[in-house]
Design a protein around this motif. Structure first.
Motif, PDB file in Angstrom:
ATOM      1  N   ALA A 349       0.831  -1.209   0.000  1.00  0.00           N
ATOM      2  CA  ALA A 349       0.000   0.000   0.000  1.00  0.00           C
ATOM      3  C   ALA A 349       0.862   1.255   0.000  1.00  0.00           C
ATOM      4  O   ALA A 349       0.571   2.227  -0.712  1.00  0.00           O
ATOM      5  N   MET A 350       1.931   1.246   0.781  1.00  0.00           N
ATOM      6  CA  MET A 350       2.816   2.408   0.846  1.00  0.00           C
ATOM      7  C   MET A 350       3.543   2.622  -0.484  1.00  0.00           C
ATOM      8  O   MET A 350       3.728   3.758  -0.932  1.00  0.00           O
ATOM      9  N   LEU A 351       3.954   1.524  -1.121  1.00  0.00           N
ATOM     10  CA  LEU A 351       4.632   1.638  -2.409  1.00  0.00           C
ATOM     11  C   LEU A 351       3.703   2.233  -3.454  1.00  0.00           C
ATOM     12  O   LEU A 351       4.086   3.157  -4.194  1.00  0.00           O
ATOM     13  N   GLU A 352       2.475   1.723  -3.511  1.00  0.00           N
ATOM     14  CA  GLU A 352       1.509   2.238  -4.472  1.00  0.00           C
ATOM     15  C   GLU A 352       1.165   3.687  -4.161  1.00  0.00           C
ATOM     16  O   GLU A 352       0.982   4.505  -5.074  1.00  0.00           O
ATOM     17  N   LEU A 353       1.069   4.004  -2.874  1.00  0.00           N
ATOM     18  CA  LEU A 353       0.766   5.377  -2.482  1.00  0.00           C
ATOM     19  C   LEU A 353       1.854   6.330  -2.961  1.00  0.00           C
ATOM     20  O   LEU A 353       1.557   7.400  -3.526  1.00  0.00           O
ATOM     21  N   ASN A 354       3.107   5.975  -2.743  1.00  0.00           N
ATOM     22  CA  ASN A 354       4.209   6.833  -3.167  1.00  0.00           C
ATOM     23  C   ASN A 354       4.199   7.039  -4.683  1.00  0.00           C
ATOM     24  O   ASN A 354       4.419   8.159  -5.168  1.00  0.00           O
ATOM     25  N   LYS A 355       3.928   5.971  -5.428  1.00  0.00           N
ATOM     26  CA  LYS A 355       3.876   6.086  -6.878  1.00  0.00           C
ATOM     27  C   LYS A 355       2.731   6.990  -7.325  1.00  0.00           C
ATOM     28  O   LYS A 355       2.909   7.860  -8.185  1.00  0.00           O
ATOM     29  N   ASP A 356       1.556   6.800  -6.718  1.00  0.00           N
ATOM     30  CA  ASP A 356       0.403   7.608  -7.104  1.00  0.00           C
ATOM     31  C   ASP A 356       0.580   9.065  -6.696  1.00  0.00           C
ATOM     32  O   ASP A 356       0.163   9.975  -7.428  1.00  0.00           O
ATOM     33  N   TYR A 357       1.179   9.283  -5.533  1.00  0.00           N
ATOM     34  CA  TYR A 357       1.396  10.661  -5.080  1.00  0.00           C
ATOM     35  C   TYR A 357       2.392  11.371  -6.002  1.00  0.00           C
ATOM     36  O   TYR A 357       2.168  12.526  -6.395  1.00  0.00           O
ATOM     37  N   ASP A 358       3.469  10.693  -6.336  1.00  0.00           N
ATOM     38  CA  ASP A 358       4.444  11.282  -7.258  1.00  0.00           C
ATOM     39  C   ASP A 358       3.805  11.563  -8.616  1.00  0.00           C
ATOM     40  O   ASP A 358       4.077  12.598  -9.247  1.00  0.00           O
ATOM     41  N   SER A 359       2.951  10.635  -9.061  1.00  0.00           N
ATOM     42  CA  SER A 359       2.271  10.824 -10.336  1.00  0.00           C
ATOM     43  C   SER A 359       1.333  12.021 -10.278  1.00  0.00           C
ATOM     44  O   SER A 359       1.236  12.797 -11.248  1.00  0.00           O
ATOM     45  N   LEU A 360       0.647  12.195  -9.139  1.00  0.00           N
ATOM     46  CA  LEU A 360      -0.270  13.322  -8.978  1.00  0.00           C
ATOM     47  C   LEU A 360       0.485  14.645  -9.034  1.00  0.00           C
ATOM     48  O   LEU A 360       0.093  15.575  -9.744  1.00  0.00           O
ATOM     49  N   VAL A 361       1.564  14.717  -8.270  1.00  0.00           N
ATOM     50  CA  VAL A 361       2.332  15.966  -8.204  1.00  0.00           C
ATOM     51  C   VAL A 361       2.962  16.287  -9.558  1.00  0.00           C
ATOM     52  O   VAL A 361       2.910  17.432 -10.036  1.00  0.00           O
ATOM     53  N   SER A 362       3.554  15.281 -10.181  1.00  0.00           N
ATOM     54  CA  SER A 362       4.227  15.524 -11.461  1.00  0.00           C
ATOM     55  C   SER A 362       3.227  15.844 -12.569  1.00  0.00           C
ATOM     56  O   SER A 362       3.549  16.597 -13.501  1.00  0.00           O
ATOM     57  N   SER A 363       2.003  15.282 -12.470  1.00  0.00           N
ATOM     58  CA  SER A 363       1.001  15.537 -13.506  1.00  0.00           C
ATOM     59  C   SER A 363       0.607  17.005 -13.544  1.00  0.00           C
ATOM     60  O   SER A 363       0.360  17.560 -14.625  1.00  0.00           O
ATOM     61  N   VAL A 364       0.507  17.633 -12.368  1.00  0.00           N
ATOM     62  CA  VAL A 364       0.142  19.051 -12.319  1.00  0.00           C
ATOM     63  C   VAL A 364       1.169  19.881 -13.086  1.00  0.00           C
ATOM     64  O   VAL A 364       0.818  20.714 -13.940  1.00  0.00           O
ATOM     65  N   LYS A 365       2.445  19.647 -12.801  1.00  0.00           N
ATOM     66  CA  LYS A 365       3.508  20.392 -13.480  1.00  0.00           C
ATOM     67  C   LYS A 365       3.569  20.023 -14.961  1.00  0.00           C
ATOM     68  O   LYS A 365       3.826  20.876 -15.822  1.00  0.00           O
ATOM     69  N   LYS A 366       3.325  18.746 -15.248  1.00  0.00           N
ATOM     70  CA  LYS A 366       3.400  18.293 -16.636  1.00  0.00           C
ATOM     71  C   LYS A 366       2.283  18.909 -17.463  1.00  0.00           C
ATOM     72  O   LYS A 366       2.492  19.308 -18.621  1.00  0.00           O
ATOM     73  N   ILE A 367       1.089  19.001 -16.883  1.00  0.00           N
ATOM     74  CA  ILE A 367      -0.039  19.599 -17.593  1.00  0.00           C
ATOM     75  C   ILE A 367       0.264  21.057 -17.935  1.00  0.00           C
ATOM     76  O   ILE A 367       0.044  21.511 -19.066  1.00  0.00           O
ATOM     77  N   GLU A 368       0.781  21.792 -16.950  1.00  0.00           N
ATOM     78  CA  GLU A 368       1.113  23.200 -17.185  1.00  0.00           C
ATOM     79  C   GLU A 368       2.174  23.349 -18.281  1.00  0.00           C
ATOM     80  O   GLU A 368       2.068  24.232 -19.146  1.00  0.00           O
ATOM     81  N   ALA A 369       3.177  22.480 -18.245  1.00  0.00           N
ATOM     82  CA  ALA A 369       4.237  22.557 -19.244  1.00  0.00           C
ATOM     83  C   ALA A 369       3.721  22.202 -20.633  1.00  0.00           C
ATOM     84  O   ALA A 369       4.086  22.848 -21.634  1.00  0.00           O
ATOM     85  N   LEU A 370       2.852  21.185 -20.713  1.00  0.00           N
ATOM     86  CA  LEU A 370       2.355  20.743 -22.014  1.00  0.00           C
ATOM     87  C   LEU A 370       1.369  21.738 -22.616  1.00  0.00           C
ATOM     88  O   LEU A 370       1.263  21.840 -23.851  1.00  0.00           O
ATOM     89  N   ILE A 371       0.631  22.458 -21.775  1.00  0.00           N
ATOM     90  CA  ILE A 371      -0.248  23.511 -22.300  1.00  0.00           C
ATOM     91  C   ILE A 371       0.588  24.567 -23.022  1.00  0.00           C
ATOM     92  O   ILE A 371       0.248  25.011 -24.133  1.00  0.00           O
TER      93      ILE A 371
END
Length: 446
Positions: A349-371
């Motif tokens: 659960a902790m491993l999946e949480l870390n992956k999903d959290y990193d994905s969430l944080v990076s997605s915000v920055k990635k969306i802004e950059a890709l726009i």
């Protein structure tokens, strides 16, 4: 905890009710919320989990039964023929024998029954935890399949757009060649890109059909092209998470349904140890009985008797061939295994949480950059077109710019969908994903 489970179950009941209303309305469009409600009604995995939970609830009653009074009644009747010989003289006796009895037994001291009761309560709670976990999983399956169809639709649209761009470019190349302003190389370059684009469109159509079938199997209804709601541009800049990684980790330990089920599994295993050890302990019952007999034996022919009794029965186990000790050791080993399974589930659960959290944080920055990248790509295409007219750039430069723009648009769509899934996965990992979260997310689809 019981209130928490009841509230969760209440939300699920509301969702099922809404699904029935949506089904009866006959609406043709399939929004995200409608897809989720339909899955609650039709998804076979969820339905199996629902009935498994219904069966698991009965463990509470089964465990409690051993502590409650037991009442039994019996009746027997027979026709007897007997020969009685006394001093060489034989007398025949034919008679009807009847016997009726009622017994009431109440456990006073029974360690086995006490362990079974505690185990039954824990098993019912375990069943609830597994069901709530599956309720979250059906939400993830629906949203995942729904988004996958949308992404494949986006890929198909981009592939068609790229193909159409090459078609238009082919016409431009033909006109320029006829006027002597273009070259055959430009025409061949565009034709090669067009052929690849045609193949990409066919592949995108096949991928879309496959993902549509997957969604249909979950929601139990046909999903036609263009029927799904698209993610609105308003979701290009999603709100950033404010809870933080440590906050999510605390929620995992407190509320994650899989972790909670493993913890209950350890407690259930401990009660199994107690149950097996009780084979060495005495048992004390209060027993009350009422019996009535008519010609019960050959010595009581034509006699009626009524007996009332109340008292105690003490049972002390002495030796059972070592079975109790062996079963206790077996239960202890299973308890240790349950502890190991719990730690494995926590780590997972902790491993999946870390992956999903990193994905969430990076997605915000990635969306802004890709726009910004899409805006820049559009400007580059326009500038390249002008440069070709001025003789500064060549046809291949424009084709590359158009292809890069299509790729950037695809990456932006994927980043937006990744954020949606990461948002829901985090709440599922924390054990807080509910109908309201799906409804909130559905608000971004129109």
């Amino acid at each position: 905890m019981r209130h928490f489970l009841q509230s969760k179950r209440g939300l699920l009941v509301q969702a099922i009710g809404a699904a029935l209303l949506a089904h009866s309305s006959g609406a043709s469009a399939l929004g995200l919320m409608q897809a989720y409600e339909a899955a609650l009604k039709n998804d076979s995995v969820y339905r199996a989990a629902y009935f498994t939970n219904e069966a698991g609830k009965e463990n509470r009653v089964l465990g409690r039964a051993g502590l409650l009074p037991s009442l039994s009644a019996s009746y027997s009747g027979s026709k007897a023929k007997s020969d009685i010989t006394t001093g060489g003289r034989t007398v025949k006796q034919d008679y009807i024998s009847r016997s009726t009895s009622v017994q009431l037994r109440q456990t006073l001291v029974n360690f086995d029954a006490l362990a079974r009761y505690k185990q039954g309560v824990l098993q019912a709670e375990y069943s609830d935890a597994i069901f709530l976990s599956e309720a979250q999983q059906v939400a993830m399956r629906v949203v995942g399949a729904y988004i996958e169809v949308l992404f494949k639709q986006d890929q198909l649209a981009l592939a068609k757009s790229e193909r159409d761009t090459y078609l238009e470019r082919m016409k431009v190349n033909d006109r320029m060649f006829e006027k002597g302003e273009g070259t055959r190389t430009d025409m061949l370059e565009t034709r090669a890109r067009l052929d690849v684009a045609e193949a990409t469109v066919l592949e995108a159509e096949d991928n879309l059909a496959a993902t549509r079938i997957t969604l249909q199997s979950i929601v139990g209804a046909d999903v036609n092209m263009g029927e799904l709601d698209a993610l609105t541009p308003a979701y290009n800049r999603p709100p950033e998470d404010t809870l933080g990684l440590e906050g999510w980790q605390r929620l995992v330990m407190e509320s994650n349904h899989e972790v909670r089920a493993r913890k209950l599994g350890v407690d259930i295993s401990q009660q199994e140890v107690n149950k097996q050890r009780s084979g060495h302990y005495p048992r004390l019952d209060a027993v009350a009985s009422y019996s009535k007999a008519d010609s019960d034996t050959i010595n009581t022919i034509n006699q009626d008797s009524t007996t009332r009794s109340i008292g105690f029965q003490l049972t002390v186990p002495l030796y059972s061939g070592g079975a109790v000790s062996a079963s206790t050791r077996q239960a202890v080993a299973n308890r240790e295994k349950a502890k190991a399974d719990l730690q494995t589930e926590i780590d997972k659960a902790m491993l999946e949480l870390n992956k999903d959290y990193d994905s969430l944080v990076s997605s915000v920055k990635k969306i802004e950059a890709l726009i910004k990248a899409v805006d820049s790509g559009q400007l580059l295409v326009q500038a390249t077109e002008q440069s070709i007219k001025g003789g500064v750039r060549i046809n291949l430069d424009l084709l590359d710019a158009q292809r890069q723009l299509s790729s950037t648009r695809r990456d932006l769509a994927q980043a937006r969908y990744t954020y949606v899934l990461s948002f829901l996965k985090l709440r599922a990992a924390a054990g807080t994903l509910s109908v309201n979260d799906v409804r909130e997310m559905a608000g971004y689809f129109r």
